[in-house]
Design a protein around this motif. Structure first.
Motif, short mmCIF file in Angstrom:
data_model
loop_
_atom_site.label_atom_id
_atom_site.label_comp_id
_atom_site.label_asym_id
_atom_site.label_seq_id
_atom_site.Cartn_x
_atom_site.Cartn_y
_atom_site.Cartn_z
N ASP A 117 122.22 93.86 -12.72
CA ASP A 117 123.05 92.83 -12.09
C ASP A 117 123.02 91.52 -12.88
N GLN A 118 121.91 91.26 -13.54
CA GLN A 118 121.76 90.01 -14.30
C GLN A 118 122.13 90.15 -15.77
N ALA A 119 122.31 91.37 -16.25
CA ALA A 119 122.61 91.59 -17.66
C ALA A 119 124.06 91.24 -17.97
N PRO A 120 124.32 90.45 -18.99
CA PRO A 120 125.70 90.03 -19.28
C PRO A 120 126.61 91.16 -19.76
N ASN A 121 126.05 92.23 -20.32
CA ASN A 121 126.87 93.31 -20.87
C ASN A 121 126.83 94.58 -20.04
N ASN B 9 133.01 97.84 -27.90
CA ASN B 9 133.25 99.13 -27.29
C ASN B 9 132.61 99.17 -25.91
N MET B 10 133.04 100.13 -25.12
CA MET B 10 132.51 100.27 -23.77
C MET B 10 131.98 101.68 -23.58
N ARG B 11 130.82 101.76 -22.97
CA ARG B 11 130.23 103.05 -22.62
C ARG B 11 130.29 103.19 -21.11
N ILE B 12 130.78 104.32 -20.66
CA ILE B 12 130.85 104.63 -19.23
C ILE B 12 129.69 105.57 -18.92
N GLN C 279 128.79 103.04 -14.15
CA GLN C 279 128.22 101.87 -14.82
C GLN C 279 128.92 101.69 -16.16
N LEU C 280 129.15 100.44 -16.52
CA LEU C 280 129.76 100.10 -17.81
C LEU C 280 128.78 99.28 -18.64
N THR C 281 128.73 99.59 -19.92
CA THR C 281 127.95 98.81 -20.87
C THR C 281 128.88 98.43 -22.01
N PHE C 282 128.88 97.16 -22.36
CA PHE C 282 129.73 96.66 -23.44
C PHE C 282 128.86 96.45 -24.67
N LEU C 283 129.26 97.09 -25.78
CA LEU C 283 128.47 97.10 -27.00
C LEU C 283 129.29 96.55 -28.17
#
Length: 155
Positions: A51-55, A86-89, A72-76
Motif C-alpha cells: 500500500d505504501q510502495a510507489p510502484n 513496463n507493467m507486471r500483472i 496486483q500491478l507492479t510498474f518497472l
C-alpha cells in the motif's frame, strides 16, 4: 453479469480477510496461503508494504459490495527499451464459484488501462504451467506466449 455490476478499486485493509481467503482457496498456486489466524500478521505486513510502495498497486473486484477478485500491478522502469516503463500483472484471482462470468476479463481490462494511463510500453504476466484454462483466457484477451519464465526458491 455486466461490467457495470463489477467495481474495481484499490484494496483496503478491511479487504484483507477476503483476499487471504481467495489465495488460500487456490490449490494450484502452491504459495502456502492459509486462513490460519497465526498467519494474519504476515499478510497485514505485506499489505502495508504494498500500500505504501510507489510502484505497486493492489486491486479488488467487487460485486454487490463483496470482494470477488483481486490482482496486483507492479510498474518497472528498465534501461533496456530506451528507459521503458513496463507493467507486471500478478496474483490474479477470481472467486472459484464465480469463474467464467467475466470478472477476470474486467480485472485485466482495468489493469491494462492502468498501464496505459501510466505510459507503460508493455504489460507482462506469468501463469503457472498447470493453469491451462488461464492460459487460454489470457490468449483470448490478446496476450502472446512470447517468453519462457523461470523461477528459483531462495529459502
Amino acid at each position: 453479469m455486466t461490467s457495470d455490476e463489477i467495481v474495481i478499486r484499490r484494496a483496503r485493509e478491511e479487504d484483507l480477510p477476503h483476499l487471504i481467503a481467495l489465495f488460500a482457496d487456490d490449490a494450484v498456486g502452491g504459495h502456502g496461503d492459509t486462513t490460519d489466524p497465526e498467519a494474519h500478521h504476515d499478510y497485514l505486513r505485506a499489505f502495508h508494504a504494498l500500500d505504501q510502495a510507489p510502484n505497486e498497486q493492489l486491486f479488488v473486484a467487487t460485486l454487490e459490495g463483496a470482494v470477488v477478485g483481486t490482482f496486483q500491478l507492479t510498474f518497472l522502469r528498465t534501461l533496456a527499451g530506451r528507459g521503458a516503463l513496463n507493467m507486471r500483472i500478478e496474483a490474479v484471482q477470481t472467486r472459484s464459484d464465480l469463474r467464467g462470468r467475466g470478472i477476470g476479463a474486467h480485472m485485466i481490462a482495468h489493469a491494462l488501462e492502468e498501464g496505459r494511463r501510466h505510459g507503460c510500453k508493455a504489460a507482462y504476466l506469468t501463469s503457472n504451467l498447470a493453469r491451462t484454462d488461464a492460459h487460454r483466457f489470457y490468449e483470448r484477451l490478446g496476450f502472446d506466449r512470447s517468453h519462457a519464465g523461470f523461477k528459483m526458491a531462495l529459502k
